[in-house]
Scaffold this motif. Structure first.
Motif, mmCIF file in Angstrom:
data_model
loop_
_atom_site.group_PDB
_atom_site.id
_atom_site.type_symbol
_atom_site.label_atom_id
_atom_site.label_comp_id
_atom_site.label_asym_id
_atom_site.label_seq_id
_atom_site.Cartn_x
_atom_site.Cartn_y
_atom_site.Cartn_z
ATOM 1 N N GLY A 20 0.592 -1.049 0.101
ATOM 2 C CA GLY A 20 0.208 0.467 0.159
ATOM 3 C C GLY A 20 0.481 0.928 -0.034
ATOM 4 O O GLY A 20 0.376 2.106 -0.700
ATOM 5 N N HIS A 21 2.218 1.123 0.481
ATOM 6 C CA HIS A 21 2.818 2.609 0.999
ATOM 7 C C HIS A 21 3.911 2.628 -0.443
ATOM 8 O O HIS A 21 3.919 3.889 -1.209
ATOM 9 N N LYS A 22 3.205 1.960 -1.831
ATOM 10 C CA LYS A 22 4.410 2.196 -2.650
ATOM 11 C C LYS A 22 2.755 1.902 -3.754
ATOM 12 O O LYS A 22 3.029 2.211 -4.335
ATOM 13 N N SER A 23 1.778 2.333 -3.764
ATOM 14 C CA SER A 23 0.733 2.171 -4.214
ATOM 15 C C SER A 23 -0.112 1.913 -3.588
ATOM 16 O O SER A 23 -0.912 1.712 -2.957
ATOM 17 N N LEU A 24 -1.068 3.819 -4.664
ATOM 18 C CA LEU A 24 -2.422 4.208 -3.609
ATOM 19 C C LEU A 24 -4.143 2.961 -4.676
ATOM 20 O O LEU A 24 -5.209 3.375 -4.159
ATOM 21 N N TRP A 194 2.290 10.032 1.941
ATOM 22 C CA TRP A 194 2.429 8.990 2.952
ATOM 23 C C TRP A 194 0.918 7.988 3.609
ATOM 24 O O TRP A 194 -0.016 7.387 4.190
ATOM 25 N N ASN A 195 1.200 7.094 2.583
ATOM 26 C CA ASN A 195 0.472 5.617 2.857
ATOM 27 C C ASN A 195 -1.086 5.592 3.148
ATOM 28 O O ASN A 195 -1.796 4.978 3.430
ATOM 29 N N LYS A 208 3.016 3.154 14.094
ATOM 30 C CA LYS A 208 3.691 4.340 14.686
ATOM 31 C C LYS A 208 4.130 5.569 13.117
ATOM 32 O O LYS A 208 4.360 6.486 13.738
ATOM 33 N N TYR A 209 5.171 5.111 12.804
ATOM 34 C CA TYR A 209 6.864 5.848 12.291
ATOM 35 C C TYR A 209 4.845 6.312 11.162
ATOM 36 O O TYR A 209 5.396 8.141 10.588
ATOM 37 N N VAL A 210 4.638 5.766 10.488
ATOM 38 C CA VAL A 210 3.096 6.137 9.826
ATOM 39 C C VAL A 210 1.811 7.746 10.443
ATOM 40 O O VAL A 210 2.540 8.673 10.246
ATOM 41 N N ARG A 211 1.905 7.414 11.307
ATOM 42 C CA ARG A 211 1.389 8.680 11.871
ATOM 43 C C ARG A 211 2.355 9.334 13.018
ATOM 44 O O ARG A 211 1.855 10.406 12.752
ATOM 45 N N PRO A 236 -0.900 10.725 -7.766
ATOM 46 C CA PRO A 236 -0.939 9.210 -6.858
ATOM 47 C C PRO A 236 0.000 8.561 -7.731
ATOM 48 O O PRO A 236 -0.383 7.185 -7.944
ATOM 49 N N VAL A 237 1.097 8.743 -7.863
ATOM 50 C CA VAL A 237 2.125 7.610 -8.240
ATOM 51 C C VAL A 237 2.875 7.501 -7.168
ATOM 52 O O VAL A 237 3.565 8.436 -6.258
ATOM 53 N N GLY A 238 3.287 6.142 -6.974
ATOM 54 C CA GLY A 238 3.968 5.510 -5.966
ATOM 55 C C GLY A 238 3.584 5.759 -4.668
ATOM 56 O O GLY A 238 1.877 5.219 -4.223
ATOM 57 N N ASP A 239 3.724 6.089 -4.022
ATOM 58 C CA ASP A 239 3.126 7.252 -2.490
ATOM 59 C C ASP A 239 2.502 8.048 -2.490
ATOM 60 O O ASP A 239 2.596 8.597 -1.333
ATOM 61 N N GLY A 240 3.149 8.122 -3.649
ATOM 62 C CA GLY A 240 2.266 10.427 -4.111
ATOM 63 C C GLY A 240 3.304 11.378 -3.695
ATOM 64 O O GLY A 240 4.567 11.041 -3.826
#
Length: 248
Positions: A20-24, A194-195, A208-211, A236-240
């Motif tokens: 998910g963090h590489k594709s939305l 960001w995810n 935690k790191y996402v938050r 919306p490429v990769g993680d934006g």
């Protein structure tokens, strides 16, 4: 009791979280289709080799996705970039995508706090014949950026910058980079969606790191949206990735 269709949907959702963090995209199958149809068949052999090396590294989540690497490579060719900067290198996948796109006399000022990760990908970069384009600096980017800004001959000297580093410093980087890029060229900020957490409710279960970094990403996005010195396009490429074109 869940139906077979519901169980399959939940299973698909679980798999999607892993990438998910590489594709939305909402469908892993659709993302895989893009990779297998458009990206992997055209991926230069050195980039494929470095991607596979990076996949074995314990921090592989930090790497630029293959579709974003392809996007950067084409973008740099379209804008005829020659003197670029990259903040946040990791093993060098996006750096290699850039180096392959630049002319033989092109230059990349690359900064990262971890030389060891960069050296993991360096043999592939060397084998690709583009290492001479890269000036790697180990350490925090901020002191080097301050040094560059202090010398007026560096103002407007870069024709592309890609930032994929510590999100809590993105705004600080922007304040300096805007002085260093030419009017009419681009700065690219990675992970600006960001995810997908930028639209998550306050009580959403996030890693935690996402938050931790979400508020910094939100702050950056708000600042870029109202900065009169730039035009922006959030993709919306990769993680934006947000492209900022300096207009004044």
């Amino acid at each position: 009791m869940a139906t077979k269709a519901e169980e399959e949907q939940q299973s698909q959702a679980g798999r999607h979280q892993e990438v998910g963090h590489k594709s939305l995209l909402q469908s892993d199958a659709l993302y895989q289709y893009i990779l297998e149809t458009s990206v992997y068949p055209r991926e230069p052999e050195p980039m494929k080799e470095l991607r596979e090396i990076t996949a074995k590294h314990p921090w592989n989540l930090m790497t630029t996705s293959a579709d974003e690497g392809q996007f950067l490579n084409m973008l740099l060719k379209l804008i005829n970039a020659k003197n670029t900067m990259e903040i946040g290198v990791y093993t060098g996948y996006s750096l290699l995508a850039t180096a392959l796109a630049l002319p033989d006399d092109g230059k990349i000022l690359a900064m990262d706090v971890n030389r060891e990760n960069y050296e993991l990908g360096l043999p592939v970069i060397q084998k690709a014949g583009v290492a001479h384009k890269i000036d790697f600096k180990e350490g925090p980017a901020m002191p080097l950026l301050d040094e560059l800004v202090q010398d007026e001959k560096n103002h407007g000297s870069f024709d592309f910058v890609f930032v994929d580093a510590d999100k809590d410093n993105y705004i600080n980087y922007h304040k300096r980079l805007i002085e260093l890029v030419k009017v009419g060229v681009l700065i690219g900020y990675d992970n600006t969606l960001w995810n997908g957490s930028v639209v998550a409710p306050p009580d959403a279960p996030l890693r935690k790191y996402v938050r931790y970094y979400r508020d910094f990403v939100l702050e950056l996005n708000k600042a870029l949206a109202v900065d009169p010195r730039i035009e922006i396009c959030m993709l919306p490429v990769g993680d934006g990735i947000t492209l900022c074109r300096r207009i004044k």
